[in-house]
Design a protein around this motif. Structure first.
Motif, PDB file in Angstrom:
ATOM      1  N   CYS A 125     -41.496   2.807   3.817  1.00 29.81           N
ATOM      2  CA  CYS A 125     -42.280   3.966   3.490  1.00 29.81           C
ATOM      3  C   CYS A 125     -42.657   4.598   4.785  1.00 29.81           C
ATOM      4  N   PHE A 127     -50.950   7.012   2.508  1.00 29.60           N
ATOM      5  CA  PHE A 127     -50.394   5.885   2.454  1.00 29.60           C
ATOM      6  C   PHE A 127     -51.448   5.038   1.833  1.00 29.60           C
ATOM      7  N   TYR A 185     -43.632  -0.341   6.461  1.00 29.18           N
ATOM      8  CA  TYR A 185     -44.222   0.945   6.583  1.00 29.18           C
ATOM      9  C   TYR A 185     -43.835   1.446   8.082  1.00 29.18           C
TER      10      TYR A 185
END
Length: 329
Positions: free
Chosen positions: A109, A143, A155
């Motif tokens: 991500c 996020f 991430y």
């Protein structure tokens, strides 16, 4: 003697999964027609499945608003649970399928800009060095609000702590400076001075609709850092374009439409390619904040996840931070 198994009341009381799938699609798209298209069935089939589910639950799940449909209060409650369940089932199935295919699926991500301007050009090298790994890439500006059931393995973000169960590795500080094309610089020699830059055509990154996790730097902030007041721009100065999409800001700079602020890690490749230049040496370094690579703690014994982590960390060697491998909890 045959031993009989008692009925599983949980399974017996479950509604039809086919009906629940139709409901989730209709709720997601707020349209029975679009849900039918997404599931490759007829609209009548979607309507029939949802009527069956509403009859089973004894409550209306949708209300019509013009041509669209909206969830009722009961529908919203059921959607949250059903959506999370389907995401969990889908992810588990994908993990099993990828293992059977000899590949490991990892979820990464990051922001839209990082994905487009930094990661995309490097993915061929990652896959070449790790042919047994597939990547599920999720881009977001917020996020803190992931979809229910989505828990990325890694991430890349400016948050030191996203949630419990993750470990963070500091990567680098932001270094921010003006960028434009060589042609634009040649046509505007005044860009060599801060006041000339202030009075030029500026492409500005606005904060609207963007994540509020990190500090925001726009032309007003950057110029003030260099003791220049953007409010003193000449009245006949060219346009200032504001956009909350950094990819758009960079695209416009590449099309000779003005000067943008360049985040070093996002524009370095474009500068090395000669597509962008720095019209002046001045820059701004955000020494009080960092970018982080954050990994799930329960994945740190996973070989594939560790290889992606180490590959990413290696890509940041030489960035403006002295100890990228130092852990931060």
């Amino acid at each position: 003697m045959v031993k009989h198994t008692d009925p599983d009341m949980t399974l017996l009381k479950m509604p039809s999964l086919k009906a629940v799938k139709s409901f989730v699609a209709a709720a997601k798209y707020q349209s029975f027609t679009r849900a039918a298209e997404a599931l490759c069935v007829t609209q009548a089939a979607i309507s029939r499945q949802i009527r069956e589910l509403e009859t089973y639950l004894g409550v209306a799940l949708f209300k019509r608003v013009g041509r669209a449909v909206e969830l009722t209060e009961a529908g919203a409650i059921f959607f949250d649970a059903a959506q999370m369940s389907f995401v969990n089932i889908s992810q588990a199935a994908e993990r099993i399928r990828s293992r059977n295919a000899g590949k490991r699926m990892l979820t990464l991500c990051c922001s839209h800009a990082f994905s487009a301007l930094w990661l995309s050009a490097r993915l061929p090298a990652l896959f070449s060095q790790n042919p047994d790994i597939d990547l599920n890439l999720i881009t977001t500006q917020n996020f803190l609000s992931m979809e229910p059931g989505v828990r990325p393995d890694i991430y890349i973000t400016k948050m030191a702590k996203i949630q419990d169960g993750y470990r963070s590795y500091p990567l680098f500080h932001d270094v921010i400076y003006p960028v434009c094309t060589p042609a634009y610089q040649e046509a505007h020699p005044e860009l060599a001075t801060l006041k000339g830059l202030r009075d030029g055509g500026l492409l500005n990154l606005s904060p609207y609709g963007r994540s509020q996790v990190a500090e925001h730097v726009d032309w007003g902030v950057w110029l003030a850092y260099h003791n220049i007041d953007i409010g003193e721009r000449a009245h006949d100065s060219p346009h200032v374009l504001n956009a909350n999409d950094y990819n758009l800001v960079v695209s416009m700079a590449l099309n000779d439409q003005g000067v943008a602020l360049g985040w070093n890690h996002l524009v370095t490749a474009l500068i090395e390619q000669g597509r962008l230049v720095r019209p002046m040496a001045e820059e701004m370094v955000l020494t009080e904040s960092l970018h982080y690579l954050t990994i799930r703690e329960d994945r740190e014994a996973d070989d594939a996840c560790c290889r992606v982590r180490d590959w990413l960390l290696g890509q940041f060697d030489g960035y403006p931070f002295p100890a990228a491998t130092q852990l931060h909890r």
